[in-house]
Design an enzyme around this catalytic site. Sequence first.
Site, PDB file in Angstrom:
ATOM      1  N   PRO A 236      -3.637   5.506 -13.810  1.00  0.00           N
ATOM      2  CA  PRO A 236      -4.847   6.472 -13.299  1.00  0.00           C
ATOM      3  C   PRO A 236      -5.840   5.413 -12.685  1.00  0.00           C
ATOM      4  O   PRO A 236      -6.467   4.798 -13.266  1.00  0.00           O
ATOM      5  CB  PRO A 236      -5.412   6.956 -14.767  1.00  0.00           C
ATOM      6  CG  PRO A 236      -4.933   6.108 -15.778  1.00  0.00           C
ATOM      7  CD  PRO A 236      -3.644   5.456 -15.116  1.00  0.00           C
ATOM      8  N   ASP A 410      -7.181   0.080 -13.308  1.00  0.00           N
ATOM      9  CA  ASP A 410      -6.566   0.748 -14.035  1.00  0.00           C
ATOM     10  C   ASP A 410      -7.362   1.305 -15.255  1.00  0.00           C
ATOM     11  O   ASP A 410      -7.850   0.421 -16.103  1.00  0.00           O
ATOM     12  CB  ASP A 410      -5.347  -0.172 -14.736  1.00  0.00           C
ATOM     13  CG  ASP A 410      -4.422   0.762 -15.395  1.00  0.00           C
ATOM     14  OD1 ASP A 410      -4.867   1.835 -15.952  1.00  0.00           O
ATOM     15  OD2 ASP A 410      -3.266   0.088 -15.725  1.00  0.00           O
ATOM     16  N   HIS A 411      -7.581   2.574 -15.159  1.00  0.00           N
ATOM     17  CA  HIS A 411      -8.624   3.203 -16.195  1.00  0.00           C
ATOM     18  C   HIS A 411      -8.105   3.047 -17.654  1.00  0.00           C
ATOM     19  O   HIS A 411      -8.818   3.596 -18.450  1.00  0.00           O
ATOM     20  CB  HIS A 411      -8.910   4.782 -15.708  1.00  0.00           C
ATOM     21  CG  HIS A 411     -10.454   5.057 -15.936  1.00  0.00           C
ATOM     22  ND1 HIS A 411     -11.116   4.309 -16.618  1.00  0.00           N
ATOM     23  CD2 HIS A 411     -11.342   6.037 -15.601  1.00  0.00           C
ATOM     24  CE1 HIS A 411     -12.393   4.851 -17.062  1.00  0.00           C
ATOM     25  NE2 HIS A 411     -12.505   6.087 -16.399  1.00  0.00           N
ATOM     26  N   ARG A 412      -6.690   2.968 -17.826  1.00  0.00           N
ATOM     27  CA  ARG A 412      -6.179   2.819 -19.102  1.00  0.00           C
ATOM     28  C   ARG A 412      -6.671   1.703 -19.780  1.00  0.00           C
ATOM     29  O   ARG A 412      -6.871   1.422 -21.042  1.00  0.00           O
ATOM     30  CB  ARG A 412      -4.754   3.003 -18.959  1.00  0.00           C
ATOM     31  CG  ARG A 412      -4.151   4.279 -18.500  1.00  0.00           C
ATOM     32  CD  ARG A 412      -2.660   3.841 -18.233  1.00  0.00           C
ATOM     33  NE  ARG A 412      -2.271   2.801 -17.480  1.00  0.00           N
ATOM     34  CZ  ARG A 412      -0.998   2.144 -17.285  1.00  0.00           C
ATOM     35  NH1 ARG A 412       0.142   2.870 -17.628  1.00  0.00           N
ATOM     36  NH2 ARG A 412      -0.857   1.321 -16.385  1.00  0.00           N
ATOM     37  N   ILE A 414      -9.261  -0.641 -18.233  1.00  0.00           N
ATOM     38  CA  ILE A 414     -10.439  -0.965 -17.573  1.00  0.00           C
ATOM     39  C   ILE A 414     -11.291   0.176 -17.611  1.00  0.00           C
ATOM     40  O   ILE A 414     -11.403   1.291 -17.087  1.00  0.00           O
ATOM     41  CB  ILE A 414     -10.745  -1.795 -16.229  1.00  0.00           C
ATOM     42  CG1 ILE A 414      -9.886  -3.034 -16.589  1.00  0.00           C
ATOM     43  CG2 ILE A 414     -11.946  -2.010 -15.968  1.00  0.00           C
ATOM     44  CD1 ILE A 414      -9.259  -3.586 -15.201  1.00  0.00           C
TER      45      ILE A 414
END
Length: 438
Positions: A236, A410-412, A414
């Site tokens: 994501p 990477d929203h998982r 950060i």
Amino acid sequence: MPIELKMPALSPTMEEGTLAKWLVKEGDEVKSGDILAEIETDKATMEFEAVDEGTIGQIIVAEGTDGVKVGAPIAILLGEGEDAAAAAKPTPAVKPAPAAKKEEAPAAAAPVAPAAKAESAVAPAAKAAAASSDGRVKASPLARRIADQQGIDLAALSGSGPNGRIVKADLEGAQPGAAAPAAKAETPAASPAAAPVAVSAPAPAQIPDIPHDAVKLSSMRKVIARRLTESKQTVPHIYLTVDIQLDALLKLRGELNKGLEPRGVKLSVNDMLIKALAVALIEVPSCNVMLAGDQLVTFKRADVSVAVSIPSGLITPIIAGADSKSLSAIANEMKDLAARAKDGKLKPEEYQGGTASLSNMGMFGIKQFEAVINPPQGMIMAIGAGERRPYVVNDELTVATVMSATGSFDHRAIDGADGAKLMKAFKRLVENPLGMIA
């Protein structure tokens, strides 16, 4: 006795390669250290050296053959006193190379693929073992990912791995929603129904009747397509953009280049941006990370992968420890890496790894873009062109040299707030460049 020369694993992730060119021919004598062939991996063309001495008795895989699996025999080396007749015996067992041509003749894939023979021998037991007591199909993570991407029904396949586990090789030749060709042989009754499915397999796009050129994809281009697709499908992305004034950095660059001229060093803007990103990553360690299963790994050093365009695609040579290197060292190293990248001469450790990436398209006049993250890294910085724009400086509207930089995170791994901190630190370092070299 004859020695089988096998396709080497020239990088930790290499599963197959292209035998680009033979530098020896049958009958040539070789000794340890001689270069036998050039092998194209997904990122570079590398040399294959002889370990033993002897005579090339037989070349099994012709040059130009792609899709050669790691560990597959590619030639036979004869010892002293041995003749070529001794090398003829292994040939039939090594000829699975035609499996790479399965696209040309799908119907013939079953007799060629080694996995097919293994499947037919263990078919009933393997199918029973592949399904666990709760009805789930046993398959490796890689096999599951490939099956998801290609729409293959794992339940219709038999596994050749431990305890009937389905592995990557079992998917070769399989059609969406259908079993691999070997599975058809196991269940003759299903053959009539399977034939139409083979016709509906995802074939290459129909090319319009328009004058055109068609070039076969290189190993590198195939890997780029696969990895970027995986990145956009599984990671994501969150994008954060800042505008950065470049005037102070450009002024400092000019002054430093005057001082470095006697040493033959010339700094580019990109060299200074590499340094700025590296220092920012150390300042904001929550962005210098990667997701590894159920672990979040935080690195204590900033190794910056720098996107370099080469004729066959894109490669990302790494400036290791860029946060602690001088600008002149970064400039010299980047110049060397870029030159060898374009010649396909990088070593695997020089382009594999890295804690974050930087991609600069400013030289093409691109104002702003969003780069795709290079897994398993957690972020990539996309740099646009520096251009003269209206800009507010000290509460006054003026004209300044400004560029747009966009971080993809990477929203998982950060959070948006941490990504914003990194962008703020990067902007500050570029606009006040003495802070990154002090």
